[in-house]
Design a protein around this motif. Structure first.
Motif, short mmCIF file in Angstrom:
data_model
loop_
_atom_site.label_atom_id
_atom_site.label_comp_id
_atom_site.label_asym_id
_atom_site.label_seq_id
_atom_site.Cartn_x
_atom_site.Cartn_y
_atom_site.Cartn_z
N LEU A 196 2.27 1.40 1.38
CA LEU A 196 1.24 1.75 2.36
C LEU A 196 0.47 2.98 1.90
N ASN A 197 1.08 3.79 1.06
CA ASN A 197 0.45 5.02 0.60
C ASN A 197 -0.77 4.75 -0.27
N THR A 198 -0.73 3.66 -1.03
CA THR A 198 -1.86 3.33 -1.91
C THR A 198 -2.69 2.16 -1.38
N ASN A 199 -2.28 1.57 -0.28
CA ASN A 199 -3.03 0.49 0.38
C ASN A 199 -2.99 0.79 1.87
N ARG A 200 -3.91 1.65 2.34
CA ARG A 200 -3.72 2.36 3.59
C ARG A 200 -4.32 1.68 4.82
N MET A 201 -4.99 0.55 4.65
CA MET A 201 -5.59 -0.12 5.81
C MET A 201 -4.63 -1.13 6.42
N LEU A 202 -4.52 -1.13 7.74
CA LEU A 202 -3.61 -2.06 8.41
C LEU A 202 -3.98 -3.51 8.13
N ASP A 203 -5.28 -3.83 8.14
CA ASP A 203 -5.68 -5.22 7.96
C ASP A 203 -5.52 -5.70 6.52
N ALA A 204 -5.08 -4.80 5.62
CA ALA A 204 -4.72 -5.24 4.27
C ALA A 204 -3.34 -5.88 4.26
N TRP A 205 -2.58 -5.69 5.34
CA TRP A 205 -1.18 -6.13 5.37
C TRP A 205 -0.90 -7.29 6.32
N LEU A 206 -1.71 -7.45 7.33
CA LEU A 206 -1.44 -8.54 8.27
C LEU A 206 -2.71 -8.96 9.00
N ARG A 207 -2.65 -10.18 9.53
CA ARG A 207 -3.76 -10.76 10.29
C ARG A 207 -3.18 -11.60 11.41
N ILE A 208 -3.72 -11.45 12.61
CA ILE A 208 -3.34 -12.30 13.74
C ILE A 208 -4.27 -13.51 13.72
N ASP A 209 -3.72 -14.69 13.51
CA ASP A 209 -4.53 -15.90 13.39
C ASP A 209 -4.72 -16.58 14.74
N PRO A 210 -5.85 -17.24 14.98
CA PRO A 210 -6.13 -17.83 16.29
C PRO A 210 -5.25 -19.03 16.64
N ASN A 211 -4.51 -19.56 15.67
CA ASN A 211 -3.69 -20.74 15.94
C ASN A 211 -2.25 -20.39 16.33
N GLY A 212 -2.02 -19.13 16.70
CA GLY A 212 -0.70 -18.74 17.15
C GLY A 212 0.24 -18.33 16.04
N THR A 213 -0.29 -18.00 14.89
CA THR A 213 0.54 -17.54 13.77
C THR A 213 0.10 -16.14 13.35
N VAL A 214 0.91 -15.53 12.49
CA VAL A 214 0.59 -14.23 11.90
C VAL A 214 0.70 -14.38 10.39
N THR A 215 -0.32 -13.94 9.67
CA THR A 215 -0.28 -13.98 8.21
C THR A 215 -0.05 -12.56 7.70
N ILE A 216 0.96 -12.40 6.85
CA ILE A 216 1.20 -11.11 6.21
C ILE A 216 0.82 -11.22 4.74
N PHE A 217 0.47 -10.08 4.15
CA PHE A 217 -0.02 -10.05 2.78
C PHE A 217 0.82 -9.06 1.96
N THR A 218 1.24 -9.48 0.79
CA THR A 218 2.01 -8.62 -0.10
C THR A 218 1.52 -8.80 -1.53
N GLY A 219 1.47 -7.70 -2.26
CA GLY A 219 1.11 -7.76 -3.67
C GLY A 219 2.29 -8.07 -4.57
N LYS A 220 3.48 -8.16 -4.00
CA LYS A 220 4.67 -8.51 -4.77
C LYS A 220 4.77 -10.02 -4.92
N ILE A 221 5.53 -10.46 -5.94
CA ILE A 221 5.59 -11.87 -6.29
C ILE A 221 6.97 -12.44 -5.98
N GLU A 222 6.99 -13.63 -5.38
CA GLU A 222 8.24 -14.36 -5.17
C GLU A 222 8.64 -14.99 -6.50
N LEU A 223 9.72 -14.49 -7.08
CA LEU A 223 10.20 -14.98 -8.38
C LEU A 223 11.55 -15.67 -8.25
N GLY A 224 11.89 -16.05 -7.02
CA GLY A 224 13.20 -16.64 -6.80
C GLY A 224 14.19 -15.66 -6.22
N GLN A 225 13.76 -14.41 -6.01
CA GLN A 225 14.66 -13.41 -5.46
C GLN A 225 14.70 -13.43 -3.93
#
Length: 389
Positions: free
Chosen positions: A63-92
């Motif tokens: 959060l220190n280098t990506n300081r805006m709240l809307d860079a991390w999450l969004r409330i979607d109109p269809n009843g879901t929440v989308t979160i955003f991460t710059g990290k990669i799912e590698l099977g961990q």
């Protein structure tokens, strides 16, 4: 640059000098988001220029280098929440773990959380996915961002319902008064604004109040991998796509002397043979055609090799130790608290290990409308984008 995944589009950051890569379908999705009740008003990965020249207060994790709240999450109109991460799912399993964190802090069911990761046009720049730091950096950032977003939403609900925010309770995205009157996050999307710089002042939940973190849940990345679904870069298929194969040299530093390019160009399905110095590759309309063409190139290629490989077995250690690599001090004590009674000296070694992919490397690139979109399994998509540019 984007990781292979199924997700919804998001507004890219539009700042001078940015090289934003997004799919052509983003245009129609952008229109949808602008005309819907989505909480996203504009996507930004950095705060607007502040009037003060003072250094901003440090924030937790990425959060220190990506300081805006809307860079991390969004409330979607269809009843879901989308979160955003710059990290990669590698099977961990971080895709599942980060979703658990967001569900806890927002007080929504885990099934409502969608995740977008490793997309340079839509996610925060979190550098490399390495060193077991994804939860420490991205998890911490999402925990504080979601906790603060919950406060914003509850404050919006308090204004709408006419009751103090402290009197409200949240359950699965529904904010309720003591009398039972309720309003949901998705109704509040139009009045709550997440396009603001994070403060990290909203306290995350204590462990005793967490519903999802610490609980065993089904991993999101496992089913498609286990059942043969589309889970890897190799599974990406695009209209008009061609398949490429690279001819590897027989040894490190080998120089390509000659190759029968003309014969390979006449093979069925071959689109192009590429030779650039010692680099040799072929592209064809079908994957098996590219494989056959690569084998033909490999057979006809003539290389000039030199003795460039290091020695094997026991001599490898001596060779590696002779290389001009600076030493590193792991720990050092300049004074002792008591006189030593016994001194021990030892030398510890280990076999050479290479941090390399266990499977074949793969990437898919698409040039469309003046933009290059690349699907890749890279652990550092933002660094790779800079290299490609």
């Amino acid at each position: 640059m984007r990781l292979t995944q199924s997700d919804r589009a998001r507004h890219p950051a539009r700042r001078p000098g940015d090289a934003v890569m997004s799919a052509a379908r983003d245009v129609s999705r952008r229109v949808f988001l602008e005309t819907s009740g989505a909480l996203l008003i504009g996507f930004a990965l950095a705060p607007q220029a502040a009037l003060s020249q003072d250094r901003p207060a440090a924030l937790p994790g990425s959060l220190n280098t990506n300081r805006m709240l809307d860079a991390w999450l969004r409330i979607d109109p269809n009843g879901t929440v989308t979160i955003f991460t710059g990290k990669i799912e590698l099977g961990q399993g971080i895709g599942t773990a980060l979703a658990q964190i967001a569900a806890d802090e927002l007080d929504v069911n885990l099934e409502r959380i969608q995740i977008v990761s490793g997309d340079t046009a839509r996610t925060p720049n979190e550098g490399l996915t390495a060193g077991s730091l994804s939860m420490e950096q991205s998890g911490t950032a999402l925990r504080f961002a979601c906790a603060e977003a919950r406060d914003v939403l509850v404050s919006a609900a308090a204004a709408k319902l006419g009751v103090p925010a402290a009197d409200l309770k949240v359950s699965d995205g529904a904010v309720r008064t003591p009398s039972g009157e309720a309003v949901t996050y998705w109704v509040l999307a139009g009045s709550a604004d997440l396009k603001r710089e994070a403060t990290a002042k909203a306290p995350p939940k204590p462990a005793s109040e967490r519903r999802w973190v610490g609980r065993s849940v089904v991993r999101r990345d496992i089913p498609k991998k286990f059942t043969g679904g589309a889970a890897y870069v190799q599974d990406v298929r695009l209209p008009g796509m061609v398949f490429g194969r690279v001819v590897r040299p027989p040894s490190a530093g080998a120089r390509l002397v000659s190759v029968d390019e003309a014969a390979v160009r006449r093979m069925p399905g071959v689109v192009i043979v590429v030779r650039n110095g010692d680099f040799l590759a072929v592209a064809a309309t079908r994957e098996e055609q590219a494989i056959r063409a690569r084998e033909a190139l490999k057979t006809s290629a003539r290389w000039k090799e030199t003795a460039s490989l290091p020695p094997a077995d026991g001599a490898l250690y001596t060779y590696l130790m002779s290389l001009p690599v600076p030493g590193q001090t792991v720990a050092e004590k300049t004074a002792v608290t008591a006189a030593p009674t016994k001194t021990l000296e030892a030398l510890y070694t280990r076999p050479y290990q290479c941090h390399a992919s266990m499977g074949p490397s793969c990437a898919v690139a698409q040039w469309q409308d003046g933009k290059l979109i690349v699907w890749t399994h890279s652990q550092g998509v933002f660094l790779l984008r800079a290299e490609l540019a």
